[in-house]
Enzyme design. Structure first.
Site, PDB file in Angstrom:
ATOM      1  N   LYS A 168       0.857  -1.183   0.000  1.00 61.58           N
ATOM      2  CA  LYS A 168       0.000   0.000   0.000  1.00 61.58           C
ATOM      3  C   LYS A 168       0.892   1.231   0.000  1.00 61.58           C
ATOM      4  O   LYS A 168       1.782   1.346   0.838  1.00 61.58           O
ATOM      5  CB  LYS A 168      -0.904  -0.005   1.240  1.00 61.58           C
ATOM      6  CG  LYS A 168      -1.993  -1.063   1.189  1.00 61.58           C
ATOM      7  CD  LYS A 168      -2.969  -0.920   2.345  1.00 61.58           C
ATOM      8  CE  LYS A 168      -3.982  -2.048   2.363  1.00 61.58           C
ATOM      9  NZ  LYS A 168      -4.897  -2.037   1.197  1.00 61.58           N
ATOM     10  N   ARG A 224      -9.914 -12.090   1.459  1.00 60.89           N
ATOM     11  CA  ARG A 224     -10.721 -13.168   0.876  1.00 60.89           C
ATOM     12  C   ARG A 224      -9.987 -14.501   0.973  1.00 60.89           C
ATOM     13  O   ARG A 224     -10.606 -15.550   1.014  1.00 60.89           O
ATOM     14  CB  ARG A 224     -11.095 -12.802  -0.562  1.00 60.89           C
ATOM     15  CG  ARG A 224      -9.932 -12.634  -1.474  1.00 60.89           C
ATOM     16  CD  ARG A 224     -10.297 -11.853  -2.744  1.00 60.89           C
ATOM     17  NE  ARG A 224     -10.340 -10.419  -2.518  1.00 60.89           N
ATOM     18  CZ  ARG A 224     -10.613  -9.517  -3.458  1.00 60.89           C
ATOM     19  NH1 ARG A 224     -10.872  -9.903  -4.703  1.00 60.89           N
ATOM     20  NH2 ARG A 224     -10.637  -8.230  -3.177  1.00 60.89           N
TER      21      ARG A 224
HETATM   22  N1  BES Z   1      -8.097  -4.210   3.920  1.00 60.33           N
HETATM   23  C1  BES Z   1      -8.256  -3.775   2.588  1.00 60.33           C
HETATM   24  C2  BES Z   1      -9.590  -3.081   2.331  1.00 60.33           C
HETATM   25  C3  BES Z   1      -9.846  -1.789   3.069  1.00 60.33           C
HETATM   26  C4  BES Z   1      -9.694  -0.594   2.421  1.00 60.33           C
HETATM   27  C5  BES Z   1     -10.316  -1.787   4.356  1.00 60.33           C
HETATM   28  C6  BES Z   1      -9.990   0.586   3.081  1.00 60.33           C
HETATM   29  C7  BES Z   1     -10.597  -0.611   5.020  1.00 60.33           C
HETATM   30  C8  BES Z   1     -10.434   0.589   4.378  1.00 60.33           C
HETATM   31  C9  BES Z   1      -8.165  -4.972   1.634  1.00 60.33           C
HETATM   32  O1  BES Z   1      -7.376  -6.020   2.051  1.00 60.33           O
HETATM   33  C10 BES Z   1      -7.587  -4.479   0.359  1.00 60.33           C
HETATM   34  O2  BES Z   1      -6.451  -4.093   0.371  1.00 60.33           O
HETATM   35  N2  BES Z   1      -8.377  -4.530  -0.710  1.00 60.33           N
HETATM   36  C11 BES Z   1      -7.952  -4.091  -1.977  1.00 60.33           C
HETATM   37  C12 BES Z   1      -8.336  -5.156  -2.977  1.00 60.33           C
HETATM   38  C13 BES Z   1      -7.744  -4.958  -4.333  1.00 60.33           C
HETATM   39  C14 BES Z   1      -6.263  -5.236  -4.299  1.00 60.33           C
HETATM   40  C15 BES Z   1      -8.425  -5.895  -5.311  1.00 60.33           C
HETATM   41  C16 BES Z   1      -8.667  -2.782  -2.288  1.00 60.33           C
HETATM   42  O3  BES Z   1      -9.846  -2.655  -1.959  1.00 60.33           O
HETATM   43  O4  BES Z   1      -8.023  -1.893  -2.829  1.00 60.33           O
HETATM   44 MN    MN Z   2      -5.329  -5.797   1.514  1.00 66.02          MN
END
Ligand code: BES
Ligand code: MN
Ligand code: ZN
Length: 502
Positions: free
Chosen positions: A284, A358
């Protein structure tokens, strides 16, 4: 009753502050306590309540003058504060509007939260609440107390100065009935506070092993706790959960909390428990990474729900199955391009290591179905940023093929101000991989939906719903009965749903 001037002994204090969290001391009695610094009076839009009228008389009409000067009409949650009222011993009187209809479960709770916020100043230490003139005042006073306590919670492990507890004395018609109405709400508070503590705790202090330790605390309420370490996970075939944990030295854990007080088939709650989500090799890069300690909020909500039900000795059979891991970067981390084998047998190509929630959920859901044969399976997860973009943080998103289940969950959420909005499943073809049975991110389509559809492949024929609580788990500002920080979102919704549909 207003007329009774006798001093009373301290009533039963139902809520005691734990070392971690903070709530208020609440007492219900059928007297007005005279020697507190603050008095709270209620005022409906359809005219002044009895207590207001009595104190207005005692102050020679000062209260009426004050509300006129402030143009206060009793609108829901509007307040005025009268300092040093005439002929009255209280230092201040706070008048709060109850609106133009009787308070409901959700509006009474929120009113308590808003009142709590109004009374935050440090010079207020003891509060009398004249609740005996509210309609249905045992239940309503209990809900207002609930809202006060939910809002007063603080996670203050790391502050040098700790907040001081306030004492609230509620004047109600029937103290015994009010205490009885409040008791189950106090257990729900305990469940919510546990979930908030776990969510707000720092990533270094709340690892999968720490979470398992916290779960074991529930043994004293008759909850059976089982924890699997990485070696055991491998043996059980949980290649997805195990792989996400590989980037941290402790590795993953599966934590199972089973509260069984009924012979019905259980309700299973699978929780996403990522104690920190760096994204892994798909790291991230946005500053919002600082919020990713809360990526275990689904697991926290599952555990908090079990705690609330177990403390209440409710006649239910509920099992929380929590997939715990820290999604970190190391030479042992799962790499983009890797293929994992889930416990169910389906293989998954890792197209993005940041879609890790997931993955841990597949194995948690498999375990829940395989070992418990649940009548309903709900998973709760801070799963996608896409969900936040779609419905924001005032709703969580719910996904299911079962219209009735969606309806039940949505209605339960409304009662407790944890609102759900339904989003569709679908776009399954976007999960096709050239090398494995599935890919872990959709090649196209809406992200919240492709994530939900991925999970659907692991629900088999079990009645299932997925709740995406991304954006709901950690609040940047306080609102109603929810202070900023870890919110415990889901505990009240799930407890309400389970108790309403048992
Ligand atoms: N934990 C995050 C999702 C999230 C985002 C939670 C903002 C709380 C606040 C999740 O694991 C994630 O990183 N999801 C990605 C998925 C993508 C790589 C397909 C996302 O939503 O960007
Ligand atoms: Mn994630
Ligand atoms: Zn995540």
């Amino acid at each position: 009753m207003i007329a009774k001037l006798s001093k009373l002994a301290l009533g039963l204090s139902l809520v005691t502050a734990s070392t971690l969290t903070f709530a208020e001391s609440i007492t219900f009695d059928s007297h007005v306590k005279q020697d507190t610094d603050t008095l709270v009076l209620f005022y409906g839009e359809n005219g002044a309540n009895t207590s207001f009228k009595n104190f207005d008389k005692q102050s020679n009409g000062q209260l009426t003058k004050a509300i006129k000067a402030a143009d206060f009409k009793g609108k829901y949650s509007n307040t005025i504060e009268v300092l040093a009222p005439n002929n009255i011993d209280y230092q201040r009187i706070v008048v709060i509007g109850t609106g133009n209809k009787a308070l409901s479960k959700s509006t009474a709770t929120k009113l308590g939260g808003n009142l709590s916020a109004k009374l935050e100043k440090s010079q207020i230490k003891t509060v009398t609440v004249a609740a005996d003139d509210l309609a249905n005042n045992a239940e309503t006073a209990a809900l207002i107390a609930h809202g006060i306590n939910l809002r007063a919670y603080r996670f203050e492990n790391y502050f040098k100065e700790k907040r001081h507890e306030k004492s609230f004395y509620f004047d109600v018609d029937n103290a015994k009935a009010t205490r009885k109405a409040y008791k189950p709400l106090s257990y729900i508070e305990s469940g919510v506070f546990l979930a908030r503590d776990l969510t707000s705790e720092t990533p270094t202090e709340m690892t999968p092993v720490d979470f398992a330790k916290a779960a074991k605390e529930l043994k004293k309420y008759g909850v059976k706790i089982t924890v699997f370490n990485p070696k055991q996970l491998k043996k059980l075939g949980m290649g997805a959960l195990e792989a996400v944990g590989r980037g941290s030295s402790e590795g993953a854990r599966l934590v199972v909390a089973h509260y069984k007080n009924s012979d019905e088939a259980p309700i299973a709650i699978a929780g996403k428990g990522i104690t920190f989500d760096s994204g892994g090799y798909n790291i991230k890069t946005h500053s919002s990474i600082v919020h990713m300690k809360s990526d275990m909020a689904g697991a926290a909500a599952a555990l908090g729900t079990v705690k609330a039900l177990a403390m209440g000795k409710e006649k239910v059979n509920v099992v929380a199955v929590m997939g715990m891991a820290a999604n970190m970067v190391s030479e042992n981390s799962v790499a983009p391009g890797d293929v994992l084998t889930t416990a169910q047998g389906l293989t998954v190509e890792i197209t993005n290591t940041d879609a890790e929630g997931r993955l841990v959920l597949t194995d948690a859901m498999w375990y829940a179905r395989e070992k418990f044969n649940p009548r309903i399976l709900i998973d709760v997860a801070t799963l996608t940023g896409s969900k936040v973009r779609a419905v924001g943080n005032e709703y969580a998103a719910v996904f299911s093929e079962d219209d009735n289940l969606v309806k039940q969950l949505t209605m339960a959420g409304k009662e407790v101000n944890e609102n759900l909005w339904r989003l569709p499943l679908g776009y399954k073809s976007a999960l096709k991989s050239g090398i494995a049975d599935l890919r872990n991110t959709g090649s196209s389509g809406p992200g919240a939906t492709t994530a939900a559809t991925f999970l659907q492949q692991f629900a088999g024929d079990t009645k299932w719903a997925h709740i995406d609580i991304a954006g709901n788990a950690l609040a940047s500002s306080s609102k109603g009965e929810v202070p900023k920080g870890g919110t415990g979102f889901g505990v009240r919704l799930l407890t309400e749903w389970i108790l309403e549909n048992k």
